[in-house]
Scaffold this motif. Sequence first.
Motif, short mmCIF file in Angstrom:
data_model
loop_
_atom_site.label_atom_id
_atom_site.label_comp_id
_atom_site.label_asym_id
_atom_site.label_seq_id
_atom_site.Cartn_x
_atom_site.Cartn_y
_atom_site.Cartn_z
N LEU A 3 10.84 40.89 -82.98
CA LEU A 3 12.21 40.39 -83.04
C LEU A 3 12.51 39.82 -84.43
CD1 LEU A 3 12.39 38.46 -79.63
CD2 LEU A 3 13.48 40.65 -80.18
N PRO A 4 13.75 39.98 -84.92
CA PRO A 4 14.11 39.35 -86.19
C PRO A 4 13.97 37.82 -86.06
CG PRO A 4 15.87 40.80 -85.41
CD PRO A 4 14.85 40.71 -84.31
N VAL A 5 13.61 37.16 -87.16
CA VAL A 5 13.48 35.70 -87.16
C VAL A 5 14.29 35.09 -88.29
CG1 VAL A 5 11.21 35.69 -86.05
CG2 VAL A 5 11.37 35.76 -88.53
N TYR A 6 14.66 33.84 -88.11
CA TYR A 6 15.37 33.09 -89.14
C TYR A 6 15.09 31.61 -88.91
CZ TYR A 6 18.95 31.88 -85.72
OH TYR A 6 19.61 31.38 -84.62
N GLN A 7 15.51 30.78 -89.85
CA GLN A 7 15.30 29.34 -89.75
C GLN A 7 16.62 28.59 -89.88
OE1 GLN A 7 12.55 28.23 -92.80
NE2 GLN A 7 10.77 28.90 -91.64
N LEU A 8 16.70 27.48 -89.17
CA LEU A 8 17.80 26.54 -89.34
C LEU A 8 17.14 25.19 -89.65
CD1 LEU A 8 20.12 27.53 -86.35
CD2 LEU A 8 20.48 28.00 -88.78
N PRO A 9 17.30 24.71 -90.87
CA PRO A 9 16.55 23.53 -91.31
C PRO A 9 16.90 22.23 -90.58
CG PRO A 9 18.15 24.18 -92.96
CD PRO A 9 18.16 25.25 -91.92
N PHE A 10 18.01 22.18 -89.88
CA PHE A 10 18.41 20.95 -89.21
C PHE A 10 17.89 20.84 -87.77
CE2 PHE A 10 21.85 24.04 -89.22
CZ PHE A 10 22.04 24.24 -87.85
N LEU A 11 17.21 21.87 -87.26
CA LEU A 11 16.62 21.78 -85.93
C LEU A 11 15.20 21.22 -86.03
CD1 LEU A 11 17.71 25.18 -84.35
CD2 LEU A 11 18.62 22.91 -83.85
N PRO A 12 14.79 20.36 -85.09
CA PRO A 12 13.42 19.82 -85.12
C PRO A 12 12.38 20.94 -85.07
CG PRO A 12 14.76 18.66 -83.51
CD PRO A 12 15.58 19.82 -83.98
N ARG A 13 11.34 20.81 -85.84
CA ARG A 13 10.33 21.86 -85.93
C ARG A 13 9.32 21.83 -84.79
NH1 ARG A 13 10.42 24.71 -90.55
NH2 ARG A 13 11.52 23.84 -92.32
N ASN A 14 9.28 20.76 -84.03
CA ASN A 14 8.26 20.64 -82.99
C ASN A 14 8.73 21.20 -81.64
OD1 ASN A 14 10.19 18.66 -82.55
ND2 ASN A 14 8.71 17.13 -81.87
N ARG A 15 9.77 21.99 -81.65
CA ARG A 15 10.29 22.61 -80.42
C ARG A 15 10.40 24.11 -80.60
NH1 ARG A 15 14.54 17.91 -80.03
NH2 ARG A 15 13.14 16.31 -79.25
N LYS A 16 10.49 24.84 -79.49
CA LYS A 16 10.59 26.30 -79.51
C LYS A 16 12.05 26.70 -79.29
CE LYS A 16 9.16 30.51 -79.44
NZ LYS A 16 8.97 31.12 -80.72
N TYR A 17 12.59 27.48 -80.23
CA TYR A 17 13.98 27.93 -80.16
C TYR A 17 14.04 29.45 -80.13
CZ TYR A 17 15.08 23.16 -81.51
OH TYR A 17 15.18 21.80 -81.54
N ARG A 18 15.11 29.94 -79.53
CA ARG A 18 15.39 31.38 -79.54
C ARG A 18 16.90 31.53 -79.51
NH1 ARG A 18 11.08 34.06 -76.23
NH2 ARG A 18 9.97 33.43 -78.10
N THR A 19 17.42 32.55 -80.18
CA THR A 19 18.86 32.82 -80.20
C THR A 19 19.14 34.08 -79.41
OG1 THR A 19 19.18 31.70 -82.32
CG2 THR A 19 20.85 33.31 -81.68
N PHE A 20 20.13 33.99 -78.53
CA PHE A 20 20.53 35.11 -77.68
C PHE A 20 21.98 35.47 -77.96
CE2 PHE A 20 17.29 32.70 -75.47
CZ PHE A 20 16.43 33.68 -74.99
N GLN A 21 22.28 36.76 -77.97
CA GLN A 21 23.67 37.19 -78.09
C GLN A 21 24.22 37.34 -76.67
OE1 GLN A 21 24.45 40.99 -80.03
NE2 GLN A 21 26.37 40.16 -80.81
N VAL A 22 25.35 36.70 -76.42
CA VAL A 22 25.95 36.75 -75.09
C VAL A 22 26.94 37.91 -75.01
CG1 VAL A 22 25.63 34.29 -74.69
CG2 VAL A 22 27.78 35.09 -75.64
N SER A 23 27.17 38.36 -73.78
CA SER A 23 28.14 39.43 -73.59
C SER A 23 29.01 39.10 -72.38
CB SER A 23 27.43 40.77 -73.39
OG SER A 23 26.57 40.72 -72.29
N GLY A 24 30.24 39.55 -72.43
CA GLY A 24 31.15 39.35 -71.32
C GLY A 24 32.04 38.13 -71.47
N ASP A 25 32.79 37.87 -70.39
CA ASP A 25 33.79 36.79 -70.41
C ASP A 25 33.54 35.73 -69.34
OD1 ASP A 25 34.41 38.23 -68.14
OD2 ASP A 25 36.55 38.39 -68.58
#
Length: 133
Positions: free
Chosen positions: A25-47
């Motif tokens: 999966l593609p990865v990226y960083q957001l420097p303002f999120l705590p590093r000691n947690r696990k994050y994932r980004t999902f694209q939503v679909s629908g209404d």
Amino acid sequence: IELVSEKAKAGYRSGYADPDYIKELPVYQLPFLPRNRKYRTFQVSGDSMLPVKDKSWITCEYVDDWNSIRDGQPHVILTIEDGIVFKLIYKEIETNRSMLLCSTNPIYKPYHIAISEIKEVWKCKLLMSYELY
């Protein structure tokens, strides 16, 4: 942060626990999120979760302890039957061994899902969208 696009959702359903799949999966960083947690980004679909628009991106924090879930909060849930869904979640773990999943769009009816059908729960932390209204 691993990114699960609309195109990657089908593969994620079977590869969510496979380290080789996750590495692809593609990865990226957001420097303002705590590093000691696990994050994932999902694209939503629908209404179903208006005002969140179709094709928006939701960055979520992995929820290890489902008892810590606060009722009525938005989450991304990976289920055996439905795959990835974005809903407001209400715990009914002790009473029904299930979760109640609700949309913000009233045309979609709430539904229960058995705990045994849930593979992952991710608490929504950040919304990214191309449309504001």
